[in-house]
Design an enzyme around this catalytic site. Structure first.
Site, PDB file in Angstrom:
ATOM      1  N   ASP A1024       0.824  -1.197   0.000  1.00 47.90           N
ATOM      2  CA  ASP A1024       0.000   0.000   0.000  1.00 47.90           C
ATOM      3  C   ASP A1024       0.865   1.256   0.000  1.00 47.90           C
ATOM      4  O   ASP A1024       1.618   1.499   0.939  1.00 47.90           O
ATOM      5  CB  ASP A1024      -0.902  -0.019   1.245  1.00 47.90           C
ATOM      6  CG  ASP A1024      -1.947   1.087   1.221  1.00 47.90           C
ATOM      7  OD1 ASP A1024      -2.004   1.821   0.220  1.00 47.90           O
ATOM      8  OD2 ASP A1024      -2.693   1.190   2.199  1.00 47.90           O
ATOM      9  N   ASP A1240      -3.319   6.981  -4.834  1.00 48.05           N
ATOM     10  CA  ASP A1240      -3.360   5.936  -3.796  1.00 48.05           C
ATOM     11  C   ASP A1240      -3.629   4.583  -4.422  1.00 48.05           C
ATOM     12  O   ASP A1240      -4.730   4.295  -4.881  1.00 48.05           O
ATOM     13  CB  ASP A1240      -4.441   6.264  -2.766  1.00 48.05           C
ATOM     14  CG  ASP A1240      -4.519   5.211  -1.666  1.00 48.05           C
ATOM     15  OD1 ASP A1240      -3.485   4.603  -1.377  1.00 48.05           O
ATOM     16  OD2 ASP A1240      -5.617   5.002  -1.131  1.00 48.05           O
TER      17      ASP A1240
END
Length: 1414
Positions: A1024, A1240
């Protein structure tokens, strides 16, 4: 082999100069001078040792150097012994003794000084002569390239569990042999014959463990006959395996009774007996009467292996003879590839260098298809990682094999084995040769072997790392020999480390041959030849002896004059007569330089001779498996003793003098012993003691433990009273000592009162308690949270528990062995619930007479391999849930009701289906019933464990596996729920430096399988870029799910398993930084905590730990090498909400955010990687690229990151639909607190503020004015459409500062759902009021683009790219450029257009790291 001898001599001199400086008056200058000469000579010895096989003169020169080094050590040790004796008599009242000692000291000083001067002159002369042979000095820098610091670290990473057996090319032959064995019309004897190393035992093992064979026969026995066989031992061993319930009776039988009993057993039931490695017809003639010579009866058979075809024909002339063929070239290469590349063979994308393939095929062809030669060659090549190293092996092995050319396969395998010995670094050669002291096929206890090596000085002090003991270093040595397939090892499944080792018989032959060539060991075998032709009186001096005695040996002759050079003496008595021991008194007094004395198997012994005290330099004394009754007080003279093994088979009288042995490090007391005066045995003062076994509080003073400050291993027992238990607990729990592991056995009336139960809770909570045995009543078993997570083995006896103990014990995370004896549980029903006993391997239920029903739920005991049930008379049946325990290998059922046994007796039995899945076979008798899936080592197996148990914990990203998630009609609600929670995390406004961010949810996530810890355990973590902290769920998290997304088995990390794992305390700089300064309440050694709170109320809390992260750095085109760095990450102790229960859960987060706490930042701060990385998410094929470093191709335009933002925020300037720009003012792109657009990769879709979203969607849909729109789940805009979306709808282009743009095609922002097409753009304004201004671009728009994050220059950029191809990274150190390729590993589910969205975009993580500075 002179270099290791010289090295050991130098270390001996150095140690004695430091420790015994007061003894060197008169000879110190000579000793120091010769020390310098040896150090000078040592630089030449590596080259000389390497070339001695090619030059006979050089071979003799090396032998002279070796003997000179030995002579130096001999003289110094004699001198020290005389000095010690003089010190003892200095205060004697006997004037004659004092005078005699004084003159002896003067004479010895003169003689030693003169002798050392002579040897020094000889060494100078030998060094000068080196120019004749062209020998060059090799400096320390190049010395020992095979065992530098990096190599040691690599060894510590690689061993964990035994590698899977490799069996190539002969599967059809195994099936044929199985068919013949189970066909009752076929021959009674089947023989496998052929030369050594051909794999006879391997094939026999495969046949023996075959499912069909296990079902057909009722009794099984395997015995290794070997060259030196003992009839009684063989017969007893076979019978005990066939009728184990009669063990005691069998051990008391005479030879003729054993023969008759074995004969009769084979007539009563169907038995398979394997006679492995039988060498002679004489051996068969001795055993033959015990085997029925008829086909009538129960159908018993014999499987035999032998090197000699004549032996096979002799045993059964009409029997079936099978000779394994040699492997083909293709099969040989396959086996070599599996051994030389053990961790890469199953990685689809790994490509072996073509030049290595060519070299490997040429080398393996020289092995002539012999499996053992191939395995040893593979074990040698696994340590060579470059083409150049393979070329060197290729050149040398050709020279070795040329010596045996034209002589067939046997010389080929011999020369391959010889080359494997030649290639050993010098430290390991003596370790290997030391194994010649043990009998053929002997299982050597690893711990005892380490102690032998240490006593001989073979293990160098210089290789000991901080917090390591010399035993740890010795374990690394054995690991190296195992990796090279020089020895076969068995691994402790629960404790880690090696249990024992042995040599293949061909390797044993090599070991004996080399030991003889080097004058290393002399073997005298009196079992067959009462007057051996070889003795110690030969011209060469032997430094070690192994003497094999027989029960009828009356005397043996070893000239005393030759004993004075002996370093180690092994006596294998085999129950020989006591008068032989009396002869040893004479020999012991002449063993002046003895360091190791092993007296094994003396069954009729009385007192150990008093002359044992004269062995001043003795460091290891072992009396194990003997029956000595008394020890002499002269043992106190053994001032250098390090190991004292007194584990005799009977009660032993011990003089109370052990406490005087200040250098003692390992003490093994007998189970039963007493002191001469009846007092407790003193152990105070043994400050160097590391191992203490059989410490009995009734016989030893428990207060002495406080003085044992260096103890690592403790095995203690408490009997009758609990008075000493508090002191034991105090010692085990004391954090300042070095204790690693303890075992405690308690035999007492009861734990019932409040005080007793409180004491029990304290005991169970001891973090260093590994094994616990309690005999006596327990009023109530404490709750599972009172048990330490370190407890691995538990045995309860006569506990009389009324409540089911399984409900408590099944929650212990590391419990691997559980035994419940004699009414431990008095209830009638027992339950093992799903997910209980996650690590249990062994379970024994014995004497639970009230037990009637036992239930096992699906998922319980997922690793159980052995189950024993006995004397549970009322148990109705096997639990049905046993059918789910697919790991079960052995079921042993004894002394159960006839009805219980009948349910298992045949394939059609009512309960047989519950265990047949495990491939189990039957063994039935009136008293006993065993189901046994024999799992044993193959003859040619290299016992190597990867990443096993070494005391270095690492996060092993080099073994990473990534999976593409797939779905079957995942709901849109679930997809949006994932991103909603994701946004709650990003937008919650919480100060997040204390926790891991992101959600390990399965919807739209890419994730990686990484290894953490040693032994390495697999963890599935989300990769992530929006998370700053890497964290995984920890052992304290009782709410964490055991299984997660798609049934993945999740693992809880336990920092206590790691010796390199360290808690991060609240006063460390890292904690202060993320806390924005110190916080109140922080005390010394307090943990640095984090609390991650999500907007929906769910949270994760835990603490920080620090460990080593292992990753792959780019070393060439599509090639990597292992590297590592220290990383601080979160250890999640408690989760709430979906974090603790979601079916899509993973083990944690791998954070690549911006802050200093992210993994990329930590690795960069240590100088190991550049602070820049890139990913390319393949939206077509799945997978993609994830690399760290300077990307030079393709070139990427960038835009600056918005400063002072927690995420990767960039300034958007406009949005274009087709050719038209949305009519919006620039300030609308920077509204709200979250400046700019967030990039993101943890978010699936794309979210836009309402002021942008509405005109964008309106413009897109205007391209098809007749669409019938539908709104799903109140947020998704969908419509019917069946044509090409790229032709019917416009691309959307987002523009950013510095003229960077991001083009998203219709095929990317539209996705199919059921019969509709839906927009992937979402309105962030439909969330709550405080979240309406977010612009967040997720995987939907980032796929098929290479995205570059440059944190050094605070920029981010991207370009359209084929993510299934490769990129180029620059090595900043060398300036070279290397390719990094794409990865995509699927979980076996195909991806179609619909599932692509829901499985969004898996990446190959950390394949290409920037080259670290070595």
């Amino acid at each position: 082999m002179a270099e290791p001898v010289v090295s050991i001599t130098l270390e001996t001199i150095r140690n004695l100069l430091v420790e015994e400086v007061k003894f060197y008056c008169g000879v110190r200058s000579q000793v120091e001078q010769i020390q310098l000469e040896l150090q000078r000579m040592r630089s030449f010895l590596k080259d000389a040792d390497a070339q001695q096989d090619t030059d006979e003169r050089l071979h003799n020169w090396v032998a002279e150097v070796r003997e000179a080094a030995y002579d130096i050590e001999d003289n110094i040790l004699v001198f020290v012994a005389v000095k010690i004796a003089a010190r003892r008599y200095r205060n004697s009242k006997n004037l004659l003794k004092k005078m005699g000692c004084f003159f002896r000291e003067i004479i010895t000083t003169y003689r030693v000084g003169s002798r050392i001067s002579e040897i020094k002159s000889k060494i100078i002369s030998l060094t000068t002569s080196l120019q004749t042979y062209g020998i060059k000095p090799i400096t320390n820098q190049g010395e020992n390239p095979g065992f530098d610091d990096a190599r040691i670290r690599d060894l510590r990473r690689q061993y964990s569990h035994v590698v899977e057996e490799d069996f190539v090319g002969l599967q059809g032959d195994v099936k044929m042999l199985v068919a013949r064995l189970i066909d009752e019309q076929e021959d009674r004897v089947i023989s496998i014959h052929g030369m050594g190393g051909l794999g006879k035992t391997t094939i026999a093992r495969k046949v023996y463990s075959s499912r069909d064979v296990r079902r057909h026969f009722e009794g099984f026995a395997w015995t290794c006959v070997s060259q030196q066989w003992d009839k009684k031992d063989i017969l007893q061993g076979i019978l005990i395996k066939l009728i184990p319930e009669n063990r005691d009776e069998i051990l008391g039988m005479r030879d003729e009774e054993l023969v008759k009993e074995l004969h009769d057993v084979q007539l009563k039931k169907k038995c398979l007996v394997v006679l492995d490695d039988i060498w002679s017809t004489q051996a068969w003639d001795s055993l033959k009467p015990a085997f029925p010579n008829t086909r009538t009866g129960a159908g018993s058979k014999i499987l035999l292996t032998t090197r000699n075809r004549e032996v096979a024909s002799y045993v059964y002339p009409s029997g079936f003879l099978y000779e394994p063929r040699f492997l083909s070239n293709e099969e040989s290469w396959e086996l070599l590839r599996k051994k030389a590349f053990p961790r890469r063979q199953d990685t689809a994308e790994y490509v072996i260098d073509p030049e290595m393939v060519t070299l490997g095929k040429e080398m393996v062809a020289r092995c002539c298809g012999l499996p053992l030669a191939i395995l040893v060659l593979g074990g040698l090549l696994v340590t060579k990682h470059s083409v150049r190293e393979w070329q060197t092996v290729h050149e040398n092995i050709n020279w070795y094999l040329a010596r045996g050319r034209g002589l067939g396969q046997q010389p080929a395998v011999t020369e391959v084995l010889a080359f494997s010995y030649h290639d050993l670094p010098y430290q390991f050669k003596q370790c290997f040769l030391f194994l010649a002291n043990f009998p053929e096929d002997f299982e050597i206890e690893a711990e005892k072997l380490y102690q032998f090596w240490l006593a001989e000085g073979i293990i160098s002090q210089e290789e000991r790392a901080e917090e390591e003991t010399m035993m740890d270093v010795a374990e690394h040595y054995l690991a190296e020999l195992a990796q090279r397939c020089m020895v076969q090892v068995n691994v402790k499944e629960t404790a880690g480390g090696f249990k024992n080792c042995r040599l293949h018989d061909l390797m044993w032959d090599l070991c004996l041959s080399k030991a003889k060539d080097e004058n290393f060991t002399k073997v005298i075998d009196l079992r067959r030849d009462k007057k051996p032709t070889e003795s110690l009186s030969s011209s060469s001096r032997n430094r070690r002896i192994s003497i094999y005695l027989d029960s009828d040996v009356i005397q043996y002759n070893v000239p005393c004059s030759e004993n004075r050079h002996i370093r180690s003496a092994f006596f294998y008595a085999n129950d020989c007569r006591g008068d032989v021991l009396q002869q040893m008194k004479v020999h012991l007094s002449s063993f002046k330089l003895l360091r190791v004395l092993d007296l094994r198997g003396f069954q009729s012994a009385d007192e150990l001779p008093k002359s044992i005290g004269d062995l001043i330099h003795l460091k290891h004394l072992s009396l194990s498996y003997s029956q000595f009754k008394k020890l002499p007080s002269s043992l106190s003279k053994l001032v250098y003793l390090q190991t004292l093994d007194l584990e005799v088979d009977n009660s032993l009288q011990i003089p109370n003098i052990i406490w005087k042995m200040e250098r003692l490090r390992h003490l093994y007391l007998p189970v039963n012993f007493h002191t001469q005066d009846g007092s407790k045995l003193r152990l105070d003062g043994l400050s160097e003691l590391e191992t203490l076994v059989n410490f009995n509080t009734s016989l030893c003073d428990v207060k002495d433990l406080d003085t044992l400050t260096n103890l690592r291993k403790l095995r203690a027992s408490i009997k009758d009273k609990l008075d000493d238990l508090p002191n034991i607990l105090k010692y085990i729990s004391f954090t300042q000592n070095h204790l690693r592991r303890s075992s405690l056995s308690i035999s007492c009336p009861q734990f019932c009162s409040d005080a007793e139960l409180s004491l029990l809770k304290s005991l169970l909570g001891c973090h260093r308690l590994y094994k616990l045995t309690i005999k006596g009543r327990i009023g109530k078993l404490p709750e599972f949270y009172h048990f330490s997570s370190s407890i691995a083995k538990i045995a309860f006896k006569a506990s009389l528990l009324e409540e089911d103990p399984m409900a408590t014990l099944e929650n212990l995370p590391k419990l691997s062995s559980l035994t419940l004896y004699d009414s431990t549980f008095v209830g009638d029903e027992m339950v093992c619930s799903g997910k209980g006993f996650p690590k249990l391997l062994y379970l024994k239920l014995w004497g639970l007479s009230n037990l009637m029903r036992w239930r096992i739920d699906a998922g319980a005991m997922p690793r159980l391999s052995r189950l024993v049930i006995a004397h549970c008379e009322h148990l109705e049946m096997l639990p049905d849930g046993l059918k789910f325990v697919t790991t079960l290998q052995k079921l042993n059922v004894r002394w159960m009701s006839d009805d219980f046994k009948d349910r298992l007796r045949t394939v059609d039995g009512d309960d047989f289906y519950k265990v047949r899945h495990a491939g189990l076979a039957r063994w039935a008798s009136a008293q006993n019933y065993v189901l046994d899936a024999y799992s044993s080592s193959l003859e040619s197996q290299c016992y190597v464990a990867h990443g096993y148990y070494f005391f270095t914990t690492s996060i092993s990203i080099s073994s990473i596996s990534l999976y593409t998630g797939t779905y079957s009609q995942r709901t849109l609600g679930a997809l949006r729920a994932h991103d909603d929670l994701r946004h709650l995390n990003i937008l919650a406004g919480v100060d997040l430096p204390l926790g891991g961010t992101g959600r390990p949810d399965a919807v739209g996530l890419y994730y990686a399988k990484i290894g953490i810890g040693t032994p390495s355990k697999d963890y599935y973590v989300q990769v992530d870029t929006g998370s700053d902290i890497t964290w995984v769920n920890c052992i304290q998290c009782h709410e964490c799910p055991k299984r997660g997304y798609h049934g993945i088995e999740l693992t809880l990390y336990n920092p206590k398993d790691s010796l390199t794992g360290k808690l991060v305390t609240c006063d460390q700089e890292f904690c202060k930084e993320i806390m924005r300064g110190s916080f109140s309440g922080c005390t010394a050694n307090s943990s640095c905590l984090y609390a991650e709170v999500y907007g929906d109320g769910s949270y994760s809390i835990g603490y920080f730990v620090e460990d080593i992260v292992q990753y792959d750095r780019v070393s060439g085109d599509l090639q990597t090498k292992s590297a590592n760095g220290s990383v601080i990450f979160g250890c999640g102790a408690r989760q709430s909400g979906d974090l603790g229960s979601s079916e899509d859960a993973l083990d944690g987060i791998l954070g690549f955010g911006k802050t200093n706490s992210s993994m990329i930042s930590q690795l960069a701060s240590s100088g190991r990687v550049r602070k820049m990385f890139a990913h390319c998410l393949d939206g077509v094929n799945g997978g993609g690229i994830f690399a760290i470093g300077h990307v030079v191709q393709p070139q990427v335009n960038t835009t600056p990151l918005v400063p002072n933002q927690p995420h990767y925020n960039v300034n958007m300037t406009s949005v274009q639909v087709g050719l038209d720009f949305l009519n919006l003012t620039i300030d609308l792109y920077t509204i709200g607190d979250n400046k700019g657009a967030i990039i993101d990769s943890g978010t699936t879709l794309a979210y836009l503020p309402e002021v942008i979203y509405i005109p964008l969607v309106k413009k897109i849909l205007s391209w098809q004015s007749d669409l019938k729109l539908r709104t799903l789940h109140d947020i998704y805009t969908c419509f019917d459409y069946s044509g090409s979306v790229d032709d019917a709808f416009p691309p959307v282009t987002f523009h950013f500062e510095n003229s960077l743009y991001l083009k998203v095609y219709p095929r990317e922002y539209l996705f199919p759902f059921e019969d509709l097409m839906c927009l992937g753009f979402q309105n962030s304004g439909m969330q709550s009021q405080d979240k309406q201004n977010i612009t967040l671009l997720g995987d939907l728009v980032l796929s098929n683009k290479l995205v570059l994050y440059d944190l050094e220059n605070q920029t981010i950029g991207w370009t359209e790219y084929n993510c299934s191809s490769s990129i180029k990274l620059k090595d900043e150190l060398t300036g070279s450029v290397h390719l990094v390729g794409a990865h995509s590993l699927s979980r076996g589910c195909s991806l179609n257009a619909q599932t692509v969205l829901f499985s969004l975009l898996l990446m190959a993580l950390l394949h290409g790291f920037f080259t670290e500075l070595l």
